[in-house]
Structure formats: C-alpha cells, structure tokens
Write a protein that holds these residues in place. Structure first.
Motif, PDB file in Angstrom:
ATOM      1  N   GLY A  10      -4.786  25.415  28.024  1.00 27.77           N
ATOM      2  CA  GLY A  10      -5.856  24.478  27.202  1.00 27.77           C
ATOM      3  C   GLY A  10      -5.418  24.483  25.934  1.00 27.77           C
ATOM      4  O   GLY A  10      -5.384  25.361  25.256  1.00 27.77           O
ATOM      5  N   PRO A  11      -4.864  23.140  25.809  1.00 26.18           N
ATOM      6  CA  PRO A  11      -3.889  23.100  24.778  1.00 26.18           C
ATOM      7  C   PRO A  11      -4.652  23.472  23.228  1.00 26.18           C
ATOM      8  O   PRO A  11      -3.674  23.787  22.357  1.00 26.18           O
ATOM      9  CB  PRO A  11      -3.570  21.605  24.478  1.00 26.18           C
ATOM     10  N   ARG A  12      -5.977  23.352  22.941  1.00 30.16           N
ATOM     11  CA  ARG A  12      -6.235  23.591  21.616  1.00 30.16           C
ATOM     12  C   ARG A  12      -7.212  25.068  21.454  1.00 30.16           C
ATOM     13  O   ARG A  12      -8.332  24.936  22.212  1.00 30.16           O
ATOM     14  CB  ARG A  12      -7.155  22.365  21.119  1.00 30.16           C
ATOM     15  N   ASP A  33       2.725  27.489  24.224  1.00 28.31           N
ATOM     16  CA  ASP A  33       2.368  26.488  24.830  1.00 28.31           C
ATOM     17  C   ASP A  33       0.624  26.024  24.335  1.00 28.31           C
ATOM     18  O   ASP A  33       0.186  24.779  24.444  1.00 28.31           O
ATOM     19  CB  ASP A  33       1.999  26.690  26.363  1.00 28.31           C
ATOM     20  N   LEU A  34       0.307  26.755  23.293  1.00 27.79           N
ATOM     21  CA  LEU A  34      -1.097  26.441  22.766  1.00 27.79           C
ATOM     22  C   LEU A  34      -0.901  25.737  21.290  1.00 27.79           C
ATOM     23  O   LEU A  34      -0.025  26.299  20.462  1.00 27.79           O
ATOM     24  CB  LEU A  34      -1.806  27.654  22.786  1.00 27.79           C
ATOM     25  N   PHE A  79     -11.900  21.728  20.671  1.00 27.71           N
ATOM     26  CA  PHE A  79     -11.209  22.899  21.199  1.00 27.71           C
ATOM     27  C   PHE A  79     -11.565  23.433  22.475  1.00 27.71           C
ATOM     28  O   PHE A  79     -12.813  23.185  22.979  1.00 27.71           O
ATOM     29  CB  PHE A  79     -11.422  24.124  20.142  1.00 27.71           C
ATOM     30  N   ASP A  80     -10.692  23.648  23.265  1.00 27.45           N
ATOM     31  CA  ASP A  80     -10.746  24.218  24.653  1.00 27.45           C
ATOM     32  C   ASP A  80     -11.008  25.620  24.567  1.00 27.45           C
ATOM     33  O   ASP A  80     -11.899  25.933  25.408  1.00 27.45           O
ATOM     34  CB  ASP A  80      -9.549  24.052  25.494  1.00 27.45           C
ATOM     35  N   ILE A  81     -10.408  26.378  23.670  1.00 27.06           N
ATOM     36  CA  ILE A  81     -10.745  27.790  23.389  1.00 27.06           C
ATOM     37  C   ILE A  81     -11.098  28.094  22.028  1.00 27.06           C
ATOM     38  O   ILE A  81     -10.476  27.520  21.000  1.00 27.06           O
ATOM     39  CB  ILE A  81      -9.411  28.529  23.768  1.00 27.06           C
ATOM     40  N   VAL A  82     -12.145  28.943  21.838  1.00 26.76           N
ATOM     41  CA  VAL A  82     -12.351  29.647  20.492  1.00 26.76           C
ATOM     42  C   VAL A  82     -12.397  31.032  20.677  1.00 26.76           C
ATOM     43  O   VAL A  82     -12.945  31.544  21.528  1.00 26.76           O
ATOM     44  CB  VAL A  82     -13.901  29.121  20.069  1.00 26.76           C
ATOM     45  N   THR A  83     -11.584  31.505  19.764  1.00 25.82           N
ATOM     46  CA  THR A  83     -11.581  33.184  19.803  1.00 25.82           C
ATOM     47  C   THR A  83     -12.234  33.462  18.393  1.00 25.82           C
ATOM     48  O   THR A  83     -12.406  32.819  17.508  1.00 25.82           O
ATOM     49  CB  THR A  83     -10.098  33.426  19.906  1.00 25.82           C
ATOM     50  N   LEU A 101     -16.284  23.962  20.474  1.00 21.46           N
ATOM     51  CA  LEU A 101     -15.956  23.724  21.887  1.00 21.46           C
ATOM     52  C   LEU A 101     -16.147  22.381  22.434  1.00 21.46           C
ATOM     53  O   LEU A 101     -17.432  21.819  22.514  1.00 21.46           O
ATOM     54  CB  LEU A 101     -16.818  24.838  22.630  1.00 21.46           C
ATOM     55  N   ARG A 102     -15.284  21.879  23.357  1.00 24.42           N
ATOM     56  CA  ARG A 102     -15.558  20.915  24.172  1.00 24.42           C
ATOM     57  C   ARG A 102     -16.519  21.337  25.310  1.00 24.42           C
ATOM     58  O   ARG A 102     -16.401  22.441  25.568  1.00 24.42           O
ATOM     59  CB  ARG A 102     -14.248  20.234  24.529  1.00 24.42           C
TER      60      ARG A 102
END
Length: 168
Positions: A10-12, A33-34, A79-83, A101-102
């Motif tokens: 997930g790119p973002r 890749d991110l 964003f595809d991912i939030v940490t 998040l999307r």
C-alpha cells in the motif's frame, strides 16, 4: 525491521507521533516500496526527523503538528496504512488516526502488555469511528505473555468522507 515486514503493500504510510523515528524511519529503510510520511507534534523532534531522513537519504515527508489539527487538511483520507507506537491509549488513538485512513486502509497500533484491556476499553470508540479489528497479537502468536511490542491491526470500513469520528 520485523514490524516493517508485516505491513501490507500500500503505497502511502503515515506514522503518527514519530518521536525518534520508530517505527517510521525504520519502515522507510526496510520498505523502500512505501511512501512514508511522519507526523510529529514537537518542533524539535520534527526537525530531528527531517535531518535524520536527509542524512540517510530517505524520501520521507515530515509533518509538524498535532494529529487532531492536521486531520482535516490535505492528509485527510489519503493513507493506506497508519502506524503509531506509544502515542495514546487505543480509544484516543483511533479517533486521531481514522481521519487519515482511506476506506479499507489499516491502522497498525504497536502496544504493550495492556493491549487487551485497551482494546476492550476502546470497543465503543472503534465502532464509532468506523474501524474493525482484523488482527491482534493473539492471532499473530504474540499474546499477552510474549515479550516485546504487540500489534493490533484495525481496518477502516466507513467511507473516508464520513466524519462520524469528529468531535464537532
């Protein structure tokens, strides 16, 4: 590095409360890749993150500000991912992270030994903001007795335009 390997494609990625760069900078190193963005409320830490990323030659974007203040702008729903690691109890964390998040994006909350209690206490908040728990440390073979950080993964099920998380 092991945490970075568990993140889906997930790119973002947005790391909330990046502090000293963990996990955000580590993710950027391990997963080129991110596209990694770091969000830090403290100016001194944000400048440190920018300098560290530049020194390491990482294409990281650092955002200086509080999550609850930046969630309505250009970062909203993108964003595809939030940490997040050691930012806040789960009930507050989900309200801060969800707006970024999307739809279908995932929150990867790195927690300590109290993750089960936090998850129970946040059940209503999780539902309110339109998230669902998709993985816990128990599912990952890293239950309460295991050493080290535990990751709770939640997915956004509501449309990114849904403002049910808002305090308005």
């Amino acid at each position: 590095m092991a945490f970075a390997a568990t993140l889906p494609d997930g790119p973002r990625v947005l790391d909330i409360g990046s502090g000293g760069g963990i996990p955000g900078i580590v993710v950027a190193i391990a997963r080129p890749d991110l596209v990694v963005h770091l969000l830090e409320a403290t100016g001194k830490k944000a400048r440190f993150l920018e300098a560290t990323a530049a020194k390491l030659g990482l294409a990281i974007t650092v955002h200086h500000g509080r999550a609850e203040e930046l969630c309505d702008g250009e970062l909203s729903g993108s964003f595809d991912i939030v940490t997040a690691r050691a930012v806040a109890p789960m009930d507050r964390l989900v309200s801060w992270a969800t707006p970024f998040l999307r739809t279908g994006g995932t929150l990867h909350a790195i927690k300590g030994d109290r993750w089960q209690g936090e998850l129970r206490e946040a059940a209503q908040s999780i539902r309110k903001v339109g998230l669902e728990v998709i993985s816990t440390p128990d599912d990952q073979g890293r239950g309460a007795a295991a050493e080290g950080p535990k990751v709770v993964v939640l997915r956004r099920t509501t449309p990114a335009s849904d403002r049910s998380w808002s305090n308005d």
